[in-house]
Scaffold this motif. Structure first.
Motif, mmCIF file in Angstrom:
data_model
loop_
_atom_site.group_PDB
_atom_site.id
_atom_site.type_symbol
_atom_site.label_atom_id
_atom_site.label_comp_id
_atom_site.label_asym_id
_atom_site.label_seq_id
_atom_site.Cartn_x
_atom_site.Cartn_y
_atom_site.Cartn_z
ATOM 1 N N THR A 284 0.815 -1.205 0.000
ATOM 2 C CA THR A 284 0.000 0.000 0.000
ATOM 3 C C THR A 284 0.850 1.256 0.000
ATOM 4 O O THR A 284 0.574 2.196 -0.742
ATOM 5 C CB THR A 284 -0.924 -0.010 1.226
ATOM 6 N N ILE B 81 -9.746 8.496 -5.529
ATOM 7 C CA ILE B 81 -9.754 8.347 -4.082
ATOM 8 C C ILE B 81 -9.416 6.914 -3.697
ATOM 9 O O ILE B 81 -9.806 5.973 -4.383
ATOM 10 C CB ILE B 81 -11.125 8.714 -3.505
ATOM 11 N N GLY B 82 -8.728 6.795 -2.631
ATOM 12 C CA GLY B 82 -8.426 5.468 -2.131
ATOM 13 C C GLY B 82 -7.168 4.921 -2.758
ATOM 14 O O GLY B 82 -6.898 5.125 -3.938
ATOM 15 N N ALA B 83 -6.409 4.245 -1.958
ATOM 16 C CA ALA B 83 -5.149 3.719 -2.466
ATOM 17 C C ALA B 83 -5.311 2.309 -2.978
ATOM 18 O O ALA B 83 -4.377 1.732 -3.522
ATOM 19 C CB ALA B 83 -4.111 3.749 -1.358
ATOM 20 N N SER B 84 -6.484 1.754 -2.819
ATOM 21 C CA SER B 84 -6.637 0.354 -3.195
ATOM 22 C C SER B 84 -6.870 0.201 -4.685
ATOM 23 O O SER B 84 -6.612 -0.838 -5.257
ATOM 24 C CB SER B 84 -7.790 -0.270 -2.421
ATOM 25 N N PHE B 85 -7.353 1.246 -5.295
ATOM 26 C CA PHE B 85 -7.570 1.173 -6.733
ATOM 27 C C PHE B 85 -7.237 2.524 -7.339
ATOM 28 O O PHE B 85 -7.642 3.558 -6.816
ATOM 29 C CB PHE B 85 -9.024 0.836 -7.043
ATOM 30 N N ASP C 247 -5.075 -3.058 -5.875
ATOM 31 C CA ASP C 247 -4.387 -3.502 -4.664
ATOM 32 C C ASP C 247 -5.157 -4.683 -4.090
ATOM 33 O O ASP C 247 -6.370 -4.792 -4.255
ATOM 34 C CB ASP C 247 -4.332 -2.342 -3.657
#
Lengths: 731, 227
Positions: free
Chosen positions: B19, B38-42, B60
């Motif tokens: 991450t 927004i968000g680090a997962s996608f 992610d």
């Protein structure tokens, strides 16, 4: 098609074919049911247009192309959209037939042809214009044509293909459309992003319609979706004891914002079932995940997202979860689902569901025994803390919404109050202006008509009221007013205060009357002179703004002032009007005493009764004013439209005026004849200047109406003339 | 201009810095340009390589062991995988081997693999030698990078080399799940100054039909979809 269900024989089509039946289709398989429905419909249409829900003997037949099972559905929509349909006959002309055509032809046709309700087409058209205002109508048409053929294709094959095959077919259709967009000249100028939007658009509208058809694409027949839904829902319920610590996600139950976010995420997840198109469902999931991400804090990684999402799903227990997920995975544009944000979050949701399905003690890092204990626990016990927190959240959200509403209402009331104040101000200024005008007019007044009117009236007043009784118009007015006034009058006689409560207008005059009686005649004149110009505005204000308050507030000292003012104007005018009001009253009492016993009895015996009569006469005067000279009132105000409303409050004036004129006279006559006479004389003496002014002012302002009125009475006879002044008085 | 769309999945054990790697990269990207996601997962990003453009979709994954069984859903249809391990932890490196095996057996299409040894700032605690990693990388046909999310070292390289490999892969036409198309048909994010109309006039065919023909050829050869 046949799958391993527990009691297959029961589930099989009643007709005995190898397909499964469906309670929705009266126990037949889709084909048999369709066949049967078709026959039914044909029979119905042959006999009458009324549909009957009878069942007929099923016949084995495996025609694929007929889809009358949907025809009911479609018929409903057809009826709704008939008008739309007619407007939109150009496209898909094969499928669009007016209902009358339908009836005619279906009997001949062997198979009812399935038609897509025009509303779908219409909705697409509208939506297209909304979303792609820049694209050519060709594209619009192409996309709608495609959606149509797509829907038809799916429906056609829904019964012969397994769900997976159907899904494949649907995906191929999407690809076909993509290809079409790449090759068709209509799409030359469309960039790839817009093309994706277009395919989403087509998918949305066609799947939206298909979704509503039972068991075609959403939890279709031949799949276990419905059962799995139930299993999943039960499982989630059973796992309600799982809390954030078990999943190792950092959620703070006590934080309001956390609860709020969770609540929002849950409501989005629940909304997934309501969304009709796969794209819409995915969008819901995406929004839910956004909330979950916010819940985890930024920057949220997948390590945080997945557990939090699992927790959210556990708490949400979305309805028909498996069906929804399967629906999306099968019929959403695969391209969309594999890539993009929506796809990512949907994948996460699938993972969460899978995790929940396979959840064991290990996956929660807990002892097997403990886990079993939890699982054995009745579902209702577990998770109470979070359930409470969430229900609290829901309640607080409701409260917030209501707070918003209340705030809106408060703002609204403020607005109203401001407007009311403004209105009051307007009324005030209006009254002041009018008062000024009246005064101006009074200053300019030369009264020529007075001598004629005064002489008879004065004489009648002094000698006896009976002379004036002759006026018919007044009688009528009085009669009308009597009914209204009798109640008031009775109360008034007992208590002046009670009377005040009933009607401010009436009360004011009474008070005035009393005051007048008590006060010496000399003071009366003096007050009149003093108050005329100064007090008149005040009087007007009070009645207009607050009726109820005025009577109560008016202490005897105040009340006399107001009435005096009114009286002054009245008294000035009285010369003409006072006799009118007075005479009619007497005449009424005499004539009508016979009919209303109570009234008559009251009047005859006591002095108080006499006062009564006076009040009534005043009322009659009011009524007479209102009825006889509506124009008069309107005319002066019409130039100033805003002041029309304030005018109504003025009515108090008119009563006041009447009371002044006549009451003073009458009261003096009845109670203290000598004083009354004196007063009258003074009034009359003073009248000459005032009355002239008044008359002039009215004529000036009211021009047409007043003039007409004045003309008519003068021309007809002397008696009617008093009517005119009364009408003029209120103004 | 050629445009390739590809999906990258980030795999690795918990705590190896997947991450932070991604966040570091996004953070820099945001400061430069491009709409924030927004968000680090996608997140998505565009990388220009030579004359082509690679649209990367980075997914992610949750690194926890308990979610291991869900991984196939993430790497389904992925075109590239970033295999992140911690150079201070042999177990994380061993887990990579498991991931690779899984990918090989579960993903039918050729994938671009990139082995990323994170936390190279902790040289003193290194547990996986550079040699060992390089050897393994070559054995699986992956590119090898050592990065430090903390000091922002080598992260750009990872994504750039992945993008380059993806471009190569797409040119072989072996991957059906990867979408690639000629941007002549109007990609909005083309660099300014090369409007599509210009290319049309260059070919000397102003008429629409001629234009179509061009496009058809490109579209048909390269657009494939996988279910």
């Amino acid at each position: 098609m046949p799958s391993l269900r527990i009691d297959q024989s029961d589930l099989k089509c009643k007709n005995g074919c190898d397909y499964f039946g469906n309670p929705q289709w009266q126990g037949y398989c889709s084909k048999c049911h369709r066949e049967q429905l078709q026959r039914q419909r044909r029979a119905e249409k042959a006999s009458s247009t009324l549909p009957k829900p009878e069942q007929k003997k099923p016949e084995k037949s495996f025609k694929v192309t007929s889809h009358s099972s949907f025809s009911k559905f479609e018929e409903k929509r057809l009826r709704q959209s008939e008008t739309l349909k007619k407007a939109n006959l150009l496209k898909f002309s094969v499928f669009k037939k007016s209902s009358t055509e339908d009836h005619d032809h279906v009997a001949e046709k062997k198979q009812a042809e399935f038609k897509i309700p025009a509303i779908v087409n219409e909705g697409m058209k509208r939506d297209f214009r909304l979303r792609f205002p820049n694209l050519t109508p060709h594209i619009d048409r192409d996309s709608r044509l495609f959606a149509h053929s797509f829907i038809m294709d799916v429906i056609k094959h829904s019964n012969i293909l397994t769900v997976d095959e159907l899904s494949e077919r649907v995906q191929r259709q999407y690809q076909l459309f993509m290809k079409h967009m790449d090759t068709s000249p209509h799409f030359v100028n469309v960039d790839s992003d817009t093309k994706e939007l277009l395919i989403d658009f087509v998918e949305k509208h066609s799947m939206k319609y298909l979704h509503e058809l039972p068991s075609v694409v959403f939890s279709p027949t031949g799949t276990d979706d419905e059962r799995l839904d139930r299993v999943m829902s039960e499982r989630i319920q059973q796992l309600s004891w799982v809390c954030e610590t078990h999943l190792e996600c950092k959620l703070d139950r006590n934080s309001a914002s956390c609860r709020q976010l969770l609540y929002k995420a849950i409501s989005e997840l629940l909304g997934m079932d309501a969304a009709l198109s796969p794209g819409g469902k995915v969008a819901r999931v995406r929004r839910a995940c956004k909330h979950v991400l916010a819940l985890c804090g930024a920057p949220a990684s997948a390590d945080d997202l997945l557990p939090a999402l699992i927790f959210t799903v556990l708490k949400a227990n979305p309805p028909r979860l498996v069906s929804n997920i399967n629906f999306v995975t099968r019929f959403c544009n695969a391209q969309r689902l594999m890539t993009g944000e929506g796809g990512y979050y949907f994948t996460n949701l699938c993972c969460a569901v899978q995790f929940i399905e396979n959840l064991t003690s290990e996956s929660l890092n807990m002892d097997k025994k403990e886990f079993d204990c939890y699982m054995a626990m009745p579902a209702s016990i577990g998770g109470s803390a979070w359930a409470a927190a969430l229900s609290l959240c829901g309640a607080s959200r409701e409260a917030e919404e209501q707070m918003l509403q209340v705030e809106k209402l408060i703002a609204h009331t403020k607005d109203l109050k401001d407007k009311a104040d403004q209105l009051a101000n307007n009324a005030e200024t209006f009254e002041k202006e009018i008062a000024k005008k009246v005064q101006d007019v009074l200053a300019k007044t030369p009264l020529e008509i007075k001598p004629r009117r005064e002489l008879p009236r004065l004489g009648s007043l002094k000698t006896s009221t009976s002379l004036l009784v002759d006026i018919d118009a007044e009688k009528i007015l009085i009669e009308k007013s009597l009914q209204e006034s009798t109640q008031l009058g009775s109360t008034e006689s007992k208590d002046n205060n009670s009377a005040e409560n009933f009607a401010v207008e009436i009360e004011i005059p009474k008070i005035k009357m009393d005051n007048i009686k008590n006060q010496p005649a000399t003071s009366f004149q003096e007050e009149i002179d003093q108050n005329r110009f100064t007090d008149t505005p005040k009087i007007q204000h009070e009645p207009i703004i607050t009726f109820s308050q005025t009577p109560e507030e008016k202490s005897p000292s105040k009340s006399p002032i107001n009435p005096w003012e009114l009286k002054q104007t009245n008294s000035l005018e009285l010369l003409t009007p006072s006799p009118l009001g007075f005479t009619p009253f007497d005449s009424r009492s005499i004539d009508e005493l016979m009919t209303p016993d109570d009234f008559g009895s009251d009047q005859v015996p006591g002095l108080s009764n006499v006062n009564y009569d006076i009040d009534l006469s005043d009322l009659s005067g009011d009524n007479s004013l209102a009825e006889d000279t509506p124009r008069d009132q309107k005319d002066p105000f019409s130039p100033e439209p805003k002041k029309l409303y304030p005018f109504e409050p003025r009515n108090p004036f008119s009563p006041i005026l009447d009371k002044f004129d006549e009451f003073t006279l009458i009261d003096t006559k009845t109670d203290q004849p000598s004083d009354a006479f004196e007063v009258v004389h003074r009034a009359s003496s003073s009248r000459d200047p005032f009355s002239r002014d008044i008359n002039d002012s009215f004529t000036m302002e009211k021009d047409g109406s007043l003039l007409d009125d004045s003309n008519s009475p003068t021309s007809t006879c002397l008696l009617p003339s008093p009517l005119l002044p009364q009408s003029s008085k209120p103004n | 201009m050629k445009v390739v769309e590809a999906k990258i999945v980030v795999l690795g054990s918990q705590g190896v810095g997947k991450t932070s790697l991604v966040v570091r990269y996004i953070g820099k990207m945001f400061s430069k340009h491009i709409s924030p996601t927004i968000g680090a997962s996608f997140f998505t990003c565009n990388i220009n390589v030579d004359d082509s453009r690679v649209k990367l979709q980075v997914w992610d994954t949750a690194g926890q062991e308990r979610f291991r069984s869900m991984a196939p859903m993430y790497y389904r249809n992925a075109n590239a995988a970033l295999l992140v391990y911690d150079i201070t932890s042999t177990s994380s490196f061993a887990a990579i081997k498991g991931w690779v095996k899984e990918l090989k057996s579960n993903v039918p299409e050729p994938m671009v693999l990139a082995l990323v040894g994170n936390k190279c700032d902790l040289e003193s605690c290194r547990a996986v030698s550079h040699n060992e990693a390089t050897q393994y990388a070559t054995s699986i046909g992956a590119a090898y990078c050592e990065t430090s999310a903390l000091h922002d070292q080598g992260i750009d390289q990872v994504f750039l080399s992945t993008a380059t490999s993806l471009l190569k892969l797409s040119s072989t036409n072996l991957v059906s799940s990867m979408r690639s198309y000629d941007s002549v048909d109007g990609d909005e994010r083309l660099p300014i100054g090369t409007p599509t109309e210009e290319t049309a006039t260059h070919t000397g065919k102003v008429e629409l039909p001629a234009w179509q023909d061009n496009r058809v050829a490109h579209g048909e050869t390269q657009r494939n979809m996988c279910c």
